[in-house]
Structure formats: C-alpha cells, structure tokens
Write a protein that holds these residues in place. Structure first.
Motif, PDB file in Angstrom:
ATOM      1  N   GLY A  40       0.943  -1.490   6.464  1.00  0.00           N
ATOM      2  CA  GLY A  40       2.280  -1.389   5.879  1.00  0.00           C
ATOM      3  C   GLY A  40       3.310  -1.155   6.959  1.00  0.00           C
ATOM      4  N   GLU A  41       4.512  -0.734   6.556  1.00  0.00           N
ATOM      5  CA  GLU A  41       5.542  -0.585   7.601  1.00  0.00           C
ATOM      6  C   GLU A  41       5.594   0.803   8.205  1.00  0.00           C
ATOM      7  N   GLY A  42       5.655   1.827   7.361  1.00  0.00           N
ATOM      8  CA  GLY A  42       5.738   3.175   7.901  1.00  0.00           C
ATOM      9  C   GLY A  42       5.661   4.181   6.773  1.00  0.00           C
ATOM     10  N   GLU A  47       3.881  10.456   2.195  1.00  0.00           N
ATOM     11  CA  GLU A  47       2.967  10.225   3.320  1.00  0.00           C
ATOM     12  C   GLU A  47       3.279  11.201   4.453  1.00  0.00           C
ATOM     13  N   PRO A  53      -1.507   7.708   4.585  1.00  0.00           N
ATOM     14  CA  PRO A  53      -0.694   6.546   4.247  1.00  0.00           C
ATOM     15  C   PRO A  53      -0.851   6.112   2.787  1.00  0.00           C
ATOM     16  N   PHE A  54       0.203   5.545   2.249  1.00  0.00           N
ATOM     17  CA  PHE A  54       0.155   4.947   0.908  1.00  0.00           C
ATOM     18  C   PHE A  54      -0.441   5.896  -0.142  1.00  0.00           C
ATOM     19  N   ASN A  80      -0.242   1.749   9.156  1.00  0.00           N
ATOM     20  CA  ASN A  80       1.149   1.305   9.174  1.00  0.00           C
ATOM     21  C   ASN A  80       1.548   0.857  10.582  1.00  0.00           C
ATOM     22  N   HIS A 154       4.959  -6.254  -0.244  1.00  0.00           N
ATOM     23  CA  HIS A 154       4.775  -4.808  -0.167  1.00  0.00           C
ATOM     24  C   HIS A 154       4.708  -4.270  -1.604  1.00  0.00           C
TER      25      HIS A 154
HETATM   26  N1  URA Z   1       5.128   2.315   2.500  1.00  0.00           N
HETATM   27  C1  URA Z   1       4.536   1.927   3.647  1.00  0.00           C
HETATM   28  O1  URA Z   1       4.846   0.888   4.207  1.00  0.00           O
HETATM   29  N2  URA Z   1       3.577   2.709   4.137  1.00  0.00           N
HETATM   30  C2  URA Z   1       3.179   3.843   3.560  1.00  0.00           C
HETATM   31  O2  URA Z   1       2.284   4.494   4.085  1.00  0.00           O
HETATM   32  C3  URA Z   1       3.819   4.216   2.368  1.00  0.00           C
HETATM   33  C4  URA Z   1       4.785   3.440   1.858  1.00  0.00           C
END
Ligand code: URA
Length: 184
Positions: A40-42, A47, A53-54, A80, A154
């Motif tokens: 993912g991005e960040g 998180e 993450p996520f 991420n 996403h």
């Molecule tokens: N969105 C993301 O891109 N990464 C995460 O860890 C949570 C939400």
C-alpha cells in the motif's frame, strides 16, 4: 539485512521528517515466506497507533476481499511504500518514498515473493511505472524481473466508490488463480 536488522533500523529511522510525528513505525504483517506481497502507500491513523499495516477501515475491507477470494493469510505479506504515517493521511512525498524504499527492497529480498500486488496508484506508480493509469490498467498481470506484478485499486478507493467493488473482486480472483497455478 536480516529481519532483526531491518526492524532495528526502521525503529530508529530518521531518514525523512515523518519520524517527527509517528507513534510507531509500520513494517509489515503476514507470512515472511508469502508468495504474494501486497504493498500500500503508507500507514493511516490506526496503523500508526498499532504499528500494524492495514488494520483500519481500508485494511478490514482488504481482509474481507482476501477471505472472499479464498486467499489464505498464510500466502500473504502486507507492507507499504513508506513506513511512517504522513500527517493527515496525505500521499507520501517523493523524497519520503525515496528515503524509505530501501526498507521495502530489503523486505522483498527477505520474502522473495512470486507476485507483488500494488494497492492503489501511489504504490503502482512507485513500483511499476510512473503515473500508473490505475483505472485503465488495474488487474493486468505483468512479469518484471524475478517476479510478477499487478495493480489493484486501493481498498480506501472502494470505500469511497462502491462501483469499483466488482473490479476489485475480479482482480483479487486473478491473484487467487495465480496462487492456484503456483501450487499445481
Ligand atoms: N492505507 C495504506 O496504504 N496502508 C495502510 O497500511 C493503511 C491504509
């Protein structure tokens, strides 16, 4: 670099300014021998608070898609592009991505996934090609060096726009089929 070195380096990282506002560095979750790595991005707020993450709303939706597609968490690792939360959930900046990308490279080297699945335009633009046209090119499996790659919407985009649900399910099924082929 082994996992302990990676965790120690990330834990004390000050390579970009995001360390100033983080509560936790978010490295990854899932199997360290997974054939599929989602990127993912960040980290978002949940998180950042948990170090995983996520795990917020988008992450819960991701887990639902994985379960609904028959993809086992044993086959998945989730990380991420940047390991610290960008303030107000803005997109990571180019200099932040560059400062962090070696950690992701180290994770890829340790896990050696067969497929890297980018979640959203930010990850796909960093890992696949600049300004990745996600609306047109999601779900397309390509071969890149030692592994295959695919970009998906996403999960936060699915929450904002439920008309993308069917595409997401279809793309997840592609990943499931990729895994099935590996196990043949
Ligand atoms: N969105 C993301 O891109 N990464 C995460 O860890 C949570 C939400």
């Amino acid at each position: 670099m082994d996992w302990t070195e990676l965790e120690n380096e990330c834990g004390g990282c000050r390579k970009c300014r995001l360390w100033e506002t983080r509560h936790n560095v978010v490295i990854g979750r899932g199997s360290r021998t997974a054939p599929v790595m989602f990127v993912g991005e960040g980290p978002g707020e949940q998180e950042d608070l948990t170090g995983q993450p996520f795990v917020g709303a988008a992450g819960q939706l991701l887990d639902k898609y994985l379960a609904a597609s028959g993809i086992s968490m044993d086959d998945v690792y989730i990380a991420n592009i940047v390991k610290c939360r960008p303030p107000e959930n803005r997109n990571p900046r180019e200099d932040e991505e560059e400062a962090c990308i070696d950690y992701l490279r180290a994770q890829v080297k340790l896990i050696r996934p067969k497929l890297i699945a980018c979640l959203g335009k930010v990850a796909a633009s960093k890992l696949m090609k600049p300004d990745y046209p996600i609306v047109r090119e999601h779900g397309i499996l390509i071969k890149k060096g030692a592994f295959s790659m695919i970009a998906l919407f996403h999960p936060a985009a699915i929450l904002r726009d439920p008309s993308k649900k069917e595409d997401m399910y279809y793309d997840m099924k592609k990943i499931r089929e990729f895994l099935d082929d590996l196990k043949k």
